[in-house]
Write an enzyme that holds these catalytic residues in place. Sequence first.
Site, PDB file in Angstrom:
ATOM      1  N   SER A 253     -71.723 -17.622  44.311  1.00  3.60           N
ATOM      2  CA  SER A 253     -70.446 -17.467  43.623  1.00  3.60           C
ATOM      3  C   SER A 253     -69.946 -18.838  43.202  1.00  3.60           C
ATOM      4  CB  SER A 253     -69.415 -16.794  44.539  1.00  3.60           C
ATOM      5  OG  SER A 253     -69.120 -17.627  45.649  1.00  3.60           O
ATOM      6  N   LYS A 254     -68.774 -18.851  42.564  1.00  6.09           N
ATOM      7  CA  LYS A 254     -68.234 -20.099  42.042  1.00  6.09           C
ATOM      8  C   LYS A 254     -67.975 -21.126  43.141  1.00  6.09           C
ATOM      9  CE  LYS A 254     -66.085 -18.178  37.899  1.00  6.09           C
ATOM     10  NZ  LYS A 254     -64.821 -17.987  37.149  1.00  6.09           N
ATOM     11  N   ARG A 255     -67.742 -20.643  44.358  1.00  9.32           N
ATOM     12  CA  ARG A 255     -67.439 -21.612  45.416  1.00  9.32           C
ATOM     13  C   ARG A 255     -68.656 -22.456  45.791  1.00  9.32           C
ATOM     14  NH1 ARG A 255     -68.081 -16.886  48.400  1.00  9.32           N
ATOM     15  NH2 ARG A 255     -69.588 -16.992  50.098  1.00  9.32           N
ATOM     16  N   HIS A 256     -69.861 -22.021  45.366  1.00  7.89           N
ATOM     17  CA  HIS A 256     -71.064 -22.789  45.655  1.00  7.89           C
ATOM     18  C   HIS A 256     -71.287 -23.897  44.630  1.00  7.89           C
ATOM     19  CE1 HIS A 256     -71.984 -18.887  47.729  1.00  7.89           C
ATOM     20  NE2 HIS A 256     -72.260 -19.747  48.689  1.00  7.89           N
ATOM     21  N   GLY A 257     -70.419 -24.009  43.646  1.00  7.90           N
ATOM     22  CA  GLY A 257     -70.588 -25.055  42.641  1.00  7.90           C
ATOM     23  C   GLY A 257     -70.760 -24.469  41.261  1.00  7.90           C
TER      24      GLY A 257
END
Length: 482
Positions: A253-257
């Site tokens: 997801s976006k939290r992984h970069g």
Amino acid sequence: MQTQQTASIPAVRTRFAPSPTGDLHVGGARTALYCWAYARRHGGQFILRIEDTDLQRSTPQAVKAIFDGLAWLGLAPDETPVYQTQRMDRYREVIQAMLADGRAYRCYSSQEELDAMREAQRAAGLKPRYDGRWRPENAKTKGLLPQAEQPFVIRFRNPDHGVVSWDDGVKGRISIANAELDDLVIARADGSPTYNFCVVVDDMDMAISHVIRGDDHINNTPRQMNILKALGAAIPQYAHLPMIHGPDGEKLSKRHGAVSVMQYELDGYLPQALLNYLARLGWSHGDDEIFSMEQFCQWFSLESCSKSAAQFDFDKLKWLNNHYMRDALGEELGQLIAPRLNLLPEQRTQGPALEQVIDLLKDRASTLNELALLIPAYYAFDFPRPEGLDEMLTPPVAQAIDKLVQELEGLSSQPLEPTQVAATLKTVLASTGLKMPQLAMPLRLILLGRTDTPSIDKVIALLGSRRLHDQWQGFRGASAVE
């Protein structure tokens, strides 16, 4: 009812069918890559279908992001892209035909009734599902009659008995009892067709032979297969790919970069590196790690795809990107690097050729952006006196640099070759008794203002004896040298 598909087995035709509600991310890009490669291997066609029926969430910007991402990766469709919003008349035509012969029916249950129905089922320990009360025979038995102008949806009459089974190209044999499936809504109260229905009609009309997609669609497959059977259409071969997880094992997801495809372009990755990485993210060909897309198309098979989730490894992607940067020509990288540099025109003309600088530095960076940060030093002619230079410039070192400058300027062949510089350095060191680090470190600071550089003979050969002379004269008057 006749379908728009011939009775003969169609040629291999795969489709990538994104919803334009956001950027094209790596999961979708991998699906597109596998669909594209499968079609290429079997001499088939790769189709792009834009599933834009969610009018509230679909945007032109997202459509552009899909096209931009596929174009950057080089995954060109073989036919003009299809937009579902341009096929509404076709969907309505099929729905009307299904209503006419009883394969679908109108359901007048309100949302409140449906909620109460499911709550009662949960209380009884049953799986919440529509109970088919508005099927014509059931409605007649229950004495249900719609009121004037009462809103309704249209539901597909799902088979009551039997099992839906298919040999999944990745997962193997999958079977789901029809008793687990209720009558799917295929048209909403406003008349708009639903996702699962549009997909079925599209796959039928476009003669899609292989549906390769994420395994979050597995629950949709038996419903879609039943509708296809009801329409008398050929059933595609299905293959469901496991999800991609982040480094922490959770769904990517976006939290992984940066997971948007075009963000990787902005971050300085090469498309061939990302393609190579995505190809191996859930598929393998022995121990092969690096390969061309031509090789990938020759090797790719659904049977070689992993049944378990893949884990995204940014370090592995950087390693691959470094490999492709090292193999690329300086001229090729120069076209990609130039917009990332903040160099004045006079700096470019006074310094070495950009392609030569890139060839010297490209194996020291993992991305184009990292490479772009290393380049400006080779065009900097006026920078502050480097910290630590004075301590290095002992009288013997300063004398050695004087001798080196004199020897290099005396060489008849210009521009210099690294072998010439290396030989001259060796001679100067032998005559002064200094070790290479004693001379190389201050030379790096004098020329570039930093100590982390490629081999000093290559740096001097690239920048030239005049650059060394001028820079040395600029720093020559330090008290430590006097």
